[in-house]
Design a protein around this motif. Structure first.
Motif, PDB file in Angstrom:
ATOM      1  N   ALA A   8      13.053  36.022  89.040  1.00  0.00           N
ATOM      2  CA  ALA A   8      13.371  34.599  89.060  1.00  0.00           C
ATOM      3  C   ALA A   8      14.820  34.415  89.494  1.00  0.00           C
ATOM      4  O   ALA A   8      15.683  35.239  89.188  1.00  0.00           O
ATOM      5  CB  ALA A   8      13.154  34.005  87.681  1.00  0.00           C
ATOM      6  N   PRO A   9      15.114  33.337  90.235  1.00  0.00           N
ATOM      7  CA  PRO A   9      16.500  33.067  90.628  1.00  0.00           C
ATOM      8  C   PRO A   9      17.405  32.982  89.408  1.00  0.00           C
ATOM      9  O   PRO A   9      16.995  32.497  88.354  1.00  0.00           O
ATOM     10  CB  PRO A   9      16.398  31.719  91.358  1.00  0.00           C
ATOM     11  N   ALA A  10      18.629  33.442  89.581  1.00  0.00           N
ATOM     12  CA  ALA A  10      19.571  33.473  88.465  1.00  0.00           C
ATOM     13  C   ALA A  10      20.860  32.754  88.849  1.00  0.00           C
ATOM     14  O   ALA A  10      21.110  32.466  90.021  1.00  0.00           O
ATOM     15  CB  ALA A  10      19.872  34.915  88.075  1.00  0.00           C
ATOM     16  N   ARG A  11      21.675  32.468  87.844  1.00  0.00           N
ATOM     17  CA  ARG A  11      22.980  31.839  88.079  1.00  0.00           C
ATOM     18  C   ARG A  11      24.040  32.933  87.984  1.00  0.00           C
ATOM     19  O   ARG A  11      24.241  33.543  86.926  1.00  0.00           O
ATOM     20  CB  ARG A  11      23.225  30.749  87.029  1.00  0.00           C
ATOM     21  N   LEU A  12      24.702  33.205  89.105  1.00  0.00           N
ATOM     22  CA  LEU A  12      25.640  34.316  89.205  1.00  0.00           C
ATOM     23  C   LEU A  12      27.056  33.800  89.406  1.00  0.00           C
ATOM     24  O   LEU A  12      27.275  32.737  89.991  1.00  0.00           O
ATOM     25  CB  LEU A  12      25.265  35.242  90.367  1.00  0.00           C
ATOM     26  N   LEU A  13      28.019  34.591  88.941  1.00  0.00           N
ATOM     27  CA  LEU A  13      29.438  34.283  89.130  1.00  0.00           C
ATOM     28  C   LEU A  13      30.086  35.410  89.915  1.00  0.00           C
ATOM     29  O   LEU A  13      30.065  36.567  89.484  1.00  0.00           O
ATOM     30  CB  LEU A  13      30.137  34.107  87.787  1.00  0.00           C
ATOM     31  N   GLU A  56      28.403  30.668  91.773  1.00  0.00           N
ATOM     32  CA  GLU A  56      29.724  30.053  91.605  1.00  0.00           C
ATOM     33  C   GLU A  56      30.776  31.119  91.897  1.00  0.00           C
ATOM     34  O   GLU A  56      30.511  32.320  91.753  1.00  0.00           O
ATOM     35  CB  GLU A  56      29.911  29.524  90.179  1.00  0.00           C
ATOM     36  N   CYS A  57      31.968  30.675  92.299  1.00  0.00           N
ATOM     37  CA  CYS A  57      33.024  31.636  92.651  1.00  0.00           C
ATOM     38  C   CYS A  57      34.291  31.372  91.848  1.00  0.00           C
ATOM     39  O   CYS A  57      34.631  30.226  91.550  1.00  0.00           O
ATOM     40  CB  CYS A  57      33.353  31.541  94.147  1.00  0.00           C
ATOM     41  N   ARG A 106      41.198  34.736  85.106  1.00  0.00           N
ATOM     42  CA  ARG A 106      41.412  33.574  84.230  1.00  0.00           C
ATOM     43  C   ARG A 106      40.411  32.468  84.546  1.00  0.00           C
ATOM     44  O   ARG A 106      39.795  31.882  83.643  1.00  0.00           O
ATOM     45  CB  ARG A 106      42.845  33.054  84.405  1.00  0.00           C
ATOM     46  N   VAL A 107      40.241  32.178  85.830  1.00  0.00           N
ATOM     47  CA  VAL A 107      39.295  31.143  86.240  1.00  0.00           C
ATOM     48  C   VAL A 107      37.868  31.557  85.887  1.00  0.00           C
ATOM     49  O   VAL A 107      37.048  30.737  85.458  1.00  0.00           O
ATOM     50  CB  VAL A 107      39.420  30.869  87.756  1.00  0.00           C
ATOM     51  N   ALA A 108      37.568  32.849  86.044  1.00  0.00           N
ATOM     52  CA  ALA A 108      36.226  33.350  85.709  1.00  0.00           C
ATOM     53  C   ALA A 108      35.896  33.101  84.252  1.00  0.00           C
ATOM     54  O   ALA A 108      34.791  32.638  83.918  1.00  0.00           O
ATOM     55  CB  ALA A 108      36.136  34.839  86.031  1.00  0.00           C
TER      56      ALA A 108
END
Length: 350
Positions: A7-12, A36-37, A42-44
């Protein structure tokens, strides 16, 4: 061989190189994932703490906060420590790889990353996460929220620790005769109703039901998580239990059914609380003289003709806040000396 689809996932994607971020994002989106990038660690972390992600791809050499620091932050955060992380880095050396794995990274891929290998590692990591999520859901379903939280924070280990807590025992009076007078299906429905009401009262005051045997239950106040004023919490829970049973009896009597009566025994003191059993099958419970005393007090409600009985330690803790009646000393099985028994104001069992 049929290709396994996930299944599609939400990746960083976390990388300070804009070109790497764009190319990685394009490749992952073609696989059906949402991406998302973040340009640094810190932003991660801000992303991860503000929204759920299924996996992170993490570079090591970044400004402000590098990959090692991100992994350290994740391992210290109970809510994020299980997030799968695949390191993508140009850093060489076994020591760097070992350090990433020790800090919780799922895998380590050298740049430039082979896209076929990356897809395989992502699919494998997402499958492991899916199984872990199923495991957590099973724990949430079959354990109390407090036990589930304790498992998440401390992990599972057989054994116990000494804590000061309050123990409660409760059961239905005359249950055997009641069972014999009605169909099994009606008994099951009655027990489900009974446990629903008792759980609501006990959980509402911070208690944890850890044993259910037939019509009886055992609850702990003050473990596995600390609970301020656990003695009073247990007594207030018992009073709520009595009130709920009386409200239920209004319906039962109207339906020409036998009214229910329960007996509750409460004791406060030191217990050894923890997980007992085996690594294949275990339960959270507590043992000690306080547990035995609470069980004896519950049994004694039949003799004393009172609904709620408490020991001297509980009586001292609730002094002045809840009306109690001293009943004098009682000799209990397994106790070398008589115990002063107190009854809490409430309906008496028949």
């Amino acid at each position: 061989m049929v290709e396994q689809r996930h299944a599609p996932a939400r990746l960083l994607v976390t990388d300070d190189n804009k070109v790497n971020r764009l190319l990685m994002t394009r490749s992952l989106e073609l696989q059906g994932h949402t991406v998302e990038c973040a340009e640094n660690g810190r932003v991660a972390l801000e992303f991860l703490r503000s929204a759920p992600f299924d996996l992170m791809l993490l570079d090591m050499e970044m400004p402000e906060m590098n990959g090692f620091q991100v992994l350290e932050q994740l391992s210290d955060d109970p809510k994020l420590r299980d997030l799968p992380v695949i390191v993508t880095s140009s850093l060489e050396g076994v020591s760097n790889i070992a350090r990433c794995i020790e800090l919780g990274a799922e895998d380590y891929l050298h740049k430039p990353v082979n896209p076929v290998l990356l897809k395989a590692r992502i699919d494998s990591s997402l499958e492991k996460k899916r199984l872990r999520d199923q495991q957590k859901e099973m724990v949430r379903r079959f354990a109390t929220s407090e036990v589930a939280q304790d498992l998440q924070q401390s992990g599972f280990a057989l054994g116990g620790r000494r804590v000061h807590a309050t123990v409660m025992f409760c059961d239905i009076r005359g249950f055997t005769a009641l069972v014999e007078s009605q169909p099994p299906e009606e008994t099951i429905e009655l027990l489900n109703t009974y446990y629903t009401l008792m759980f609501d009262a006990i959980n509402g005051h911070g208690g944890v039901v850890n044993q259910m045997i037939g019509d009886g239950l055992m609850a702990i106040f003050g473990a596995p998580l600390p609970l301020e004023d656990h003695s009073a919490a247990a007594v207030y829970a018992a009073l709520d239990m009595m009130e709920m049973i009386e409200l239920l009896n209004v319906e039962r009597i109207a339906a020409k059914k036998t009214a229910l009566r329960i007996g509750v025994g409460i004791a406060t003191g030191e217990v050894v609380a923890g997980y007992t059993g085996t690594h294949q099958r275990a339960t959270y419970t507590c043992i000690g003289d306080t547990v035995n005393l609470a069980a004896r007090l519950e049994e004694h409600t039949k003799v004393a003709k009172r609904g709620i009985l408490i020991d001297p330690a509980t009586c001292i803790e609730i002094e002045g806040r809840i009306e109690v009646e001293p009943l004098g000393p009682a000799q209990f099985r397994g106790k070398s000396a008589p115990v002063e028994v107190h009854a809490v104001a409430g309906p008496a069992p028949t």
